[in-house]
Scaffold this motif. Sequence first.
Motif, PDB file in Angstrom:
ATOM      1  N   MET A 153      64.248 -33.070 -48.932  1.00 33.71           N
ATOM      2  CA  MET A 153      63.849 -32.977 -47.535  1.00 33.71           C
ATOM      3  C   MET A 153      62.342 -32.750 -47.465  1.00 33.71           C
ATOM      4  SD  MET A 153      65.486 -30.403 -44.731  1.00 33.71           S
ATOM      5  CE  MET A 153      67.097 -30.769 -45.440  1.00 33.71           C
ATOM      6  N   SER A 154      61.641 -33.542 -46.674  1.00 35.72           N
ATOM      7  CA  SER A 154      60.191 -33.439 -46.620  1.00 35.72           C
ATOM      8  C   SER A 154      59.760 -32.421 -45.575  1.00 35.72           C
ATOM      9  CB  SER A 154      59.585 -34.801 -46.266  1.00 35.72           C
ATOM     10  OG  SER A 154      59.813 -35.082 -44.910  1.00 35.72           O
ATOM     11  N   LYS A 155      58.492 -32.043 -45.625  1.00 35.51           N
ATOM     12  CA  LYS A 155      57.968 -31.107 -44.644  1.00 35.51           C
ATOM     13  C   LYS A 155      57.828 -31.755 -43.277  1.00 35.51           C
ATOM     14  CE  LYS A 155      55.672 -27.778 -47.613  1.00 35.51           C
ATOM     15  NZ  LYS A 155      56.146 -28.241 -48.882  1.00 35.51           N
ATOM     16  N   ASN A 156      58.106 -33.038 -43.168  1.00 38.39           N
ATOM     17  CA  ASN A 156      58.123 -33.701 -41.876  1.00 38.39           C
ATOM     18  C   ASN A 156      59.539 -33.775 -41.332  1.00 38.39           C
ATOM     19  OD1 ASN A 156      55.322 -34.301 -41.841  1.00 38.39           O
ATOM     20  ND2 ASN A 156      55.666 -35.959 -43.283  1.00 38.39           N
ATOM     21  N   SER A 157      60.430 -32.926 -41.828  1.00 40.99           N
ATOM     22  CA  SER A 157      61.829 -32.912 -41.422  1.00 40.99           C
ATOM     23  C   SER A 157      61.970 -32.261 -40.054  1.00 40.99           C
ATOM     24  CB  SER A 157      62.652 -32.147 -42.456  1.00 40.99           C
ATOM     25  OG  SER A 157      62.254 -30.800 -42.463  1.00 40.99           O
ATOM     26  N   SER A 158      63.212 -31.965 -39.686  1.00 42.99           N
ATOM     27  CA  SER A 158      63.481 -31.431 -38.351  1.00 42.99           C
ATOM     28  C   SER A 158      63.545 -29.902 -38.323  1.00 42.99           C
ATOM     29  CB  SER A 158      64.791 -32.029 -37.830  1.00 42.99           C
ATOM     30  OG  SER A 158      64.683 -33.422 -37.732  1.00 42.99           O
ATOM     31  N   TYR A 159      62.898 -29.244 -39.243  1.00 45.43           N
ATOM     32  CA  TYR A 159      62.828 -27.790 -39.176  1.00 45.43           C
ATOM     33  C   TYR A 159      62.200 -27.370 -37.847  1.00 45.43           C
ATOM     34  CZ  TYR A 159      64.165 -26.163 -43.830  1.00 45.43           C
ATOM     35  OH  TYR A 159      64.861 -25.824 -44.950  1.00 45.43           O
ATOM     36  N   THR A 160      62.737 -26.331 -37.246  1.00 47.56           N
ATOM     37  CA  THR A 160      62.141 -25.791 -36.030  1.00 47.56           C
ATOM     38  C   THR A 160      61.450 -24.455 -36.293  1.00 47.56           C
ATOM     39  OG1 THR A 160      64.220 -24.697 -35.411  1.00 47.56           O
ATOM     40  CG2 THR A 160      63.848 -26.937 -34.577  1.00 47.56           C
ATOM     41  N   THR A 161      61.444 -24.021 -37.551  1.00 51.21           N
ATOM     42  CA  THR A 161      60.821 -22.751 -37.949  1.00 51.21           C
ATOM     43  C   THR A 161      59.681 -23.021 -38.928  1.00 51.21           C
ATOM     44  OG1 THR A 161      62.927 -21.593 -37.709  1.00 51.21           O
ATOM     45  CG2 THR A 161      61.225 -20.498 -39.007  1.00 51.21           C
ATOM     46  N   ALA A 162      58.536 -22.394 -38.695  1.00 48.92           N
ATOM     47  CA  ALA A 162      57.390 -22.542 -39.595  1.00 48.92           C
ATOM     48  C   ALA A 162      56.839 -21.170 -39.953  1.00 48.92           C
ATOM     49  CB  ALA A 162      56.299 -23.388 -38.949  1.00 48.92           C
ATOM     50  N   LEU A 163      56.255 -21.082 -41.133  1.00 51.78           N
ATOM     51  CA  LEU A 163      55.601 -19.859 -41.599  1.00 51.78           C
ATOM     52  C   LEU A 163      54.099 -19.969 -41.364  1.00 51.78           C
ATOM     53  CD1 LEU A 163      55.804 -17.137 -43.159  1.00 51.78           C
ATOM     54  CD2 LEU A 163      55.457 -18.465 -45.269  1.00 51.78           C
ATOM     55  N   ILE A 164      53.512 -18.930 -40.776  1.00 45.15           N
ATOM     56  CA  ILE A 164      52.065 -18.861 -40.584  1.00 45.15           C
ATOM     57  C   ILE A 164      51.543 -17.679 -41.389  1.00 45.15           C
ATOM     58  CG2 ILE A 164      50.196 -18.534 -38.928  1.00 45.15           C
ATOM     59  CD1 ILE A 164      51.933 -19.836 -36.810  1.00 45.15           C
ATOM     60  N   VAL A 165      50.683 -17.963 -42.356  1.00 51.27           N
ATOM     61  CA  VAL A 165      50.132 -16.928 -43.245  1.00 51.27           C
ATOM     62  C   VAL A 165      48.666 -16.717 -42.876  1.00 51.27           C
ATOM     63  CG1 VAL A 165      49.793 -16.217 -45.635  1.00 51.27           C
ATOM     64  CG2 VAL A 165      51.705 -17.735 -45.050  1.00 51.27           C
ATOM     65  N   ILE A 166      48.340 -15.530 -42.413  1.00 52.49           N
ATOM     66  CA  ILE A 166      47.025 -15.278 -41.831  1.00 52.49           C
ATOM     67  C   ILE A 166      46.109 -14.488 -42.768  1.00 52.49           C
ATOM     68  CG2 ILE A 166      45.808 -14.177 -39.905  1.00 52.49           C
ATOM     69  CD1 ILE A 166      48.240 -14.680 -38.170  1.00 52.49           C
ATOM     70  N   ASP A 167      45.000 -15.081 -43.120  1.00 47.63           N
ATOM     71  CA  ASP A 167      43.849 -14.385 -43.725  1.00 47.63           C
ATOM     72  C   ASP A 167      44.166 -13.552 -44.970  1.00 47.63           C
ATOM     73  OD1 ASP A 167      42.694 -15.447 -41.471  1.00 47.63           O
ATOM     74  OD2 ASP A 167      42.281 -13.530 -40.506  1.00 47.63           O
ATOM     75  N   VAL A 168      44.961 -14.077 -45.872  1.00 48.29           N
ATOM     76  CA  VAL A 168      45.220 -13.327 -47.113  1.00 48.29           C
ATOM     77  C   VAL A 168      44.072 -13.643 -48.074  1.00 48.29           C
ATOM     78  CG1 VAL A 168      46.903 -12.790 -48.910  1.00 48.29           C
ATOM     79  CG2 VAL A 168      47.688 -13.498 -46.652  1.00 48.29           C
ATOM     80  N   GLN A 169      42.935 -13.053 -47.768  1.00 48.36           N
ATOM     81  CA  GLN A 169      41.695 -13.358 -48.467  1.00 48.36           C
ATOM     82  C   GLN A 169      41.180 -12.155 -49.255  1.00 48.36           C
ATOM     83  OE1 GLN A 169      40.690 -15.435 -44.510  1.00 48.36           O
ATOM     84  NE2 GLN A 169      38.947 -16.007 -45.818  1.00 48.36           N
ATOM     85  N   ARG A 170      40.315 -12.438 -50.217  1.00 50.67           N
ATOM     86  CA  ARG A 170      39.857 -11.400 -51.142  1.00 50.67           C
ATOM     87  C   ARG A 170      38.992 -10.344 -50.476  1.00 50.67           C
ATOM     88  NH1 ARG A 170      38.329 -15.368 -56.264  1.00 50.67           N
ATOM     89  NH2 ARG A 170      40.463 -16.088 -56.661  1.00 50.67           N
ATOM     90  N   ALA A 171      38.466 -10.646 -49.293  1.00 47.04           N
ATOM     91  CA  ALA A 171      37.635  -9.667 -48.589  1.00 47.04           C
ATOM     92  C   ALA A 171      38.371  -8.344 -48.409  1.00 47.04           C
ATOM     93  CB  ALA A 171      37.224 -10.227 -47.228  1.00 47.04           C
ATOM     94  N   PHE A 172      39.664  -8.413 -48.160  1.00 51.36           N
ATOM     95  CA  PHE A 172      40.424  -7.183 -47.939  1.00 51.36           C
ATOM     96  C   PHE A 172      40.559  -6.374 -49.222  1.00 51.36           C
ATOM     97  CE2 PHE A 172      42.142  -9.868 -44.389  1.00 51.36           C
ATOM     98  CZ  PHE A 172      41.490  -9.169 -43.382  1.00 51.36           C
ATOM     99  N   ASP A 173      40.627  -7.048 -50.351  1.00 49.08           N
ATOM    100  CA  ASP A 173      40.617  -6.328 -51.629  1.00 49.08           C
ATOM    101  C   ASP A 173      39.279  -5.612 -51.819  1.00 49.08           C
ATOM    102  OD1 ASP A 173      43.152  -7.249 -52.202  1.00 49.08           O
ATOM    103  OD2 ASP A 173      42.464  -8.892 -53.467  1.00 49.08           O
TER     104      ASP A 173
END
Length: 200
Positions: free
Chosen positions: A1-21
């Motif tokens: 199943m490709s990421k262009n499928s009929s999923y209605t749920t998506a994950l949004i990952v915000i700003d997991v950047q090294r600055a916070f470390d």
Amino acid sequence: MSKNSSYTTALIVIDVQRAFDEWEAAGKRRNNPEAIARIIELLTAFRGGDAPIFHIRHEGTRPGSSFFPGGTGYPVKDEAREMEGEPVIVKRVNSAFIGTDLESRLRTAGIQTVVICGATTNHCVETTTRMAGNLGFDAWLVRDATWTFDRIGPDGDEHSAEEIHAMSLANLNGEFARIVLTSEAIAALGADHARLARSM
């Protein structure tokens, strides 16, 4: 199943950047030390189901910013780095919807539910979650997959990261978003996957 499928749920990952470390190394205190592990679990689950993932990256506009391009804090932590085919959306303000094409990407993909994680709870995560709710998305904020830092208020009062995190969740709960655990978000993705399997 490709990421262009009929999923209605998506994950949004915000700003997991090294600055916070770097903030933490400089003495800033955070909560939720296991948040990165929970984000990895979410990424693994969404990748395992070939479900949509959107990576948000903050780009500082001032040379002194911890997130200034080319600086040591700008890169994404290795554990949360995007894989081939997973879009990276660069923002320059607190909301991932302002000045970006995130909303149009979600609409085009037929996304109804957005599962939001990352940093920090009371800044970019909260702002993005509020806007997601206002735009009509079913926003799910993953409480154990986000974190923040201690802060000093305008009157000089000290506020712990735990208190700030809890207040952000309380402010968002019900009106703007559902507040869930990683396990609940993964279970919801499994239900979406089962729905797709039945329709094929």
